[in-house]
Design an enzyme around this catalytic site. Structure first.
Site, PDB file in Angstrom:
ATOM      1  CE1 TYR A 141      -3.583  -2.573   0.675  1.00 29.50           C
ATOM      2  CE2 TYR A 141      -4.655  -0.473   1.098  1.00 29.50           C
ATOM      3  CZ  TYR A 141      -4.734  -1.827   0.825  1.00 29.50           C
ATOM      4  OH  TYR A 141      -5.956  -2.408   0.700  1.00 29.50           O
ATOM      5  CE  LYS A 188       1.748 -17.761  -3.085  1.00 30.07           C
ATOM      6  NZ  LYS A 188       0.882 -18.963  -3.194  1.00 30.07           N
ATOM      7  CG  ASP A 220      -2.136 -20.228  -1.777  1.00 32.69           C
ATOM      8  OD1 ASP A 220      -1.630 -20.182  -0.643  1.00 32.69           O
ATOM      9  OD2 ASP A 220      -1.565 -20.788  -2.741  1.00 32.69           O
ATOM     10  CG  ASP A 244      -8.218  -4.547   1.542  1.00 35.48           C
ATOM     11  OD1 ASP A 244      -9.149  -4.057   2.211  1.00 35.48           O
ATOM     12  OD2 ASP A 244      -8.175  -4.488   0.297  1.00 35.48           O
ATOM     13  CG  ASP A 248     -14.014  -6.774   1.666  1.00 33.79           C
ATOM     14  OD1 ASP A 248     -13.727  -6.102   2.680  1.00 33.79           O
ATOM     15  OD2 ASP A 248     -14.534  -6.279   0.652  1.00 33.79           O
TER      16      ASP A 248
HETATM   17  C1  IPM Z   1     -10.520  -1.009   3.924  1.00 34.43           C
HETATM   18  C2  IPM Z   1     -10.714  -0.343   2.592  1.00 34.43           C
HETATM   19  C3  IPM Z   1      -9.529   0.549   2.287  1.00 34.43           C
HETATM   20  C4  IPM Z   1      -8.294  -0.321   2.234  1.00 34.43           C
HETATM   21  C5  IPM Z   1      -9.681   1.391   1.002  1.00 34.43           C
HETATM   22  C6  IPM Z   1     -10.914   2.243   1.037  1.00 34.43           C
HETATM   23  C7  IPM Z   1      -8.454   2.221   0.754  1.00 34.43           C
HETATM   24  O1  IPM Z   1     -10.924  -1.286   1.593  1.00 34.43           O
HETATM   25  O2  IPM Z   1     -10.379  -0.293   4.939  1.00 34.43           O
HETATM   26  O3  IPM Z   1     -10.522  -2.243   3.987  1.00 34.43           O
HETATM   27  O4  IPM Z   1      -7.995  -0.919   1.207  1.00 34.43           O
HETATM   28  O5  IPM Z   1      -7.604  -0.385   3.256  1.00 34.43           O
HETATM   29 MN    MN Z   2     -11.048  -3.352   2.302  1.00 34.02          MN
END
Ligand code: IPM
Ligand code: MN
Length: 353
Positions: A141, A188, A220, A244, A248
């Site tokens: 990042y 990884k 993975d 990240d 999700d």
């Molecule tokens: C998160 C979001 C952020 C990230 C974005 C909005 C930059 O997806 O906080 O998970 O990737 O960290």
């Molecule tokens: Mn995110």
């Protein structure tokens, strides 16, 4: 207790979920005789429009002076074509960096009443309870980025130092001691040099924590295990990018991304609390966004302030709202319960206890 909280609503559904979170925080303030002072600051699209900067200096300065920052969400595709550094998301990254928020904690907890909403088999989901510790101010990042002169090649460097890994490692090991004493380091290492460094450093640290069971998983494989056997996890420790993605993915276990809170802890006790969900522009202004991710982020903030009774009561209220099915349509199909009504229920529950 007196606390200065900077509030950043941000984009999309940010203002709506923040409104509910503040309502709930006010009821805690009244019940327990605290004094929460809010300072609203601007970031994201609004800041781009007003100041040509997604994270103005005044906002950063206020955040640095606060006891905690409560953050809604950020992101607006209208600015996708803007140059790097000028998009709403860049503002959030800048704030994380300036506040030194190196450790992002995302709890993944299932509620039996809404397990059916998850596409994963029910028996795999009962009593899942783990934390993702995501490194937040380093890695790919924040490494050097760029293009070749003819623009046909691009690069993003992924860099980690031993120090950076140790900082988050320490918080993860300490947290493990008060839980099931298990850390899964996700990386990884069969391909990436940074991952090898993570393994070396965390392995070395683990010698000081003989009671903590440390396992190593490739990303993975971890992505598969999270779906196949989520109960096996207690603490997942990982870098910025993998954290990240995994968070999700893990939201599918809990039934909705709208439920997930997060806490980011930084140098000199800086802290920021934000739901994991993004700005969800399709739901903006419709009063259908799930406020629980933001409300549970408030709960993490209370814990951070050392307000344990307050946190317990708030989480009891959230549990009760889910048991009573006072939930937005992302967790209960075709529910007509609004964002506002979820907030009202939780506010009332706290007041009446
Ligand atoms: C998160 C979001 C952020 C990230 C974005 C909005 C930059 O997806 O906080 O998970 O990737 O960290
Ligand atoms: Mn995110």
């Amino acid at each position: 207790m007196k606390k200065n909280v900077v509030v950043i609503e941000g984009d999309g559904i940010g203002p709506e979920v923040i409104k509910q979170a503040i309502k709930v925080l006010n009821s805690i303030e009244e019940k327990f005789s605290h004094n929460f002072l809010y300072k609203k600051m601007i970031a994201g699209s609004k800041a781009i429009e007003m100041f040509g900067d997604p994270m103005p200096k005044e906002t950063i300065d206020s955040c640095l002076k606060s006891d905690a920052v409560l953050f809604g969400s950020i992101g607006n595709s209208k600015y996708d074509h803007y140059p790097r550094g000028m998009r709403p998301e860049d503002g959030l990254l800048k704030l994380r960096k300036k506040m030194g928020l190196y450790c992002n904690i995302r709890p993944i907890i299932t509620y039996s009443e809404i397990i059916n909403k998850s596409p994963i088999k029910k028996e795999r989901l009962e009593n899942v309870n783990f934390l993702i510790f995501r490194e937040l101010t380093g890695g790919i990042y924040f490494g050097k980025k760029g293009r070749s002169q003819n623009k046909e090649e691009a690069y993003d460097y992924c860099i980690y130092s031993k120090k950076e890994i140790e900082k988050i490692g320490k918080i993860a090991f300490q947290a493990a001691l008060s839980r099931k004493k298990k850390i899964s380091l996700v990386d990884k290492a069969n391909v990436l040099e940074t991952s090898r460094l993570w393994r070396e450093v965390i392995k070395e640290m683990s010698l000081n924590y003989p009671n903590v069971d440390l396992e190593f998983l490739y990303i993975d494989n971890a992505a598969m295990q999270i779906i196949m056997n989520p109960k096996k996890f207690d603490i997942i420790l990982t870098d910025n990018m993998f954290g990240d993605i995994l968070s999700d993915e893990a939201s599918v276990i809990t039934s909705s991304l709208g439920l997930l809170p997060s806490a980011s802890i930084g140098v000199n006790n800086k802290s920021l609390f934000e739901p994991v969900h993004g700005s969800y522009p399709q739901a903006e202004g419709k009063n259908i966004a799930n406020p629980l991710g933001c409300i549970l982020s408030v709960s993490m903030m209370l814990e951070y302030f050392g307000m344990c009774k307050e946190k317990i009561l708030l989480e009891e209220a959230v549990k009760s709202s889910i048991e009573k099915k006072i939930c937005t349509p992302d967790i209960i199909d075709s529910s007509l319960v609004t964002t506002e009504e979820v907030g009202n229920y939780i506010e009332k529950y706290i007041k009446n206890r």
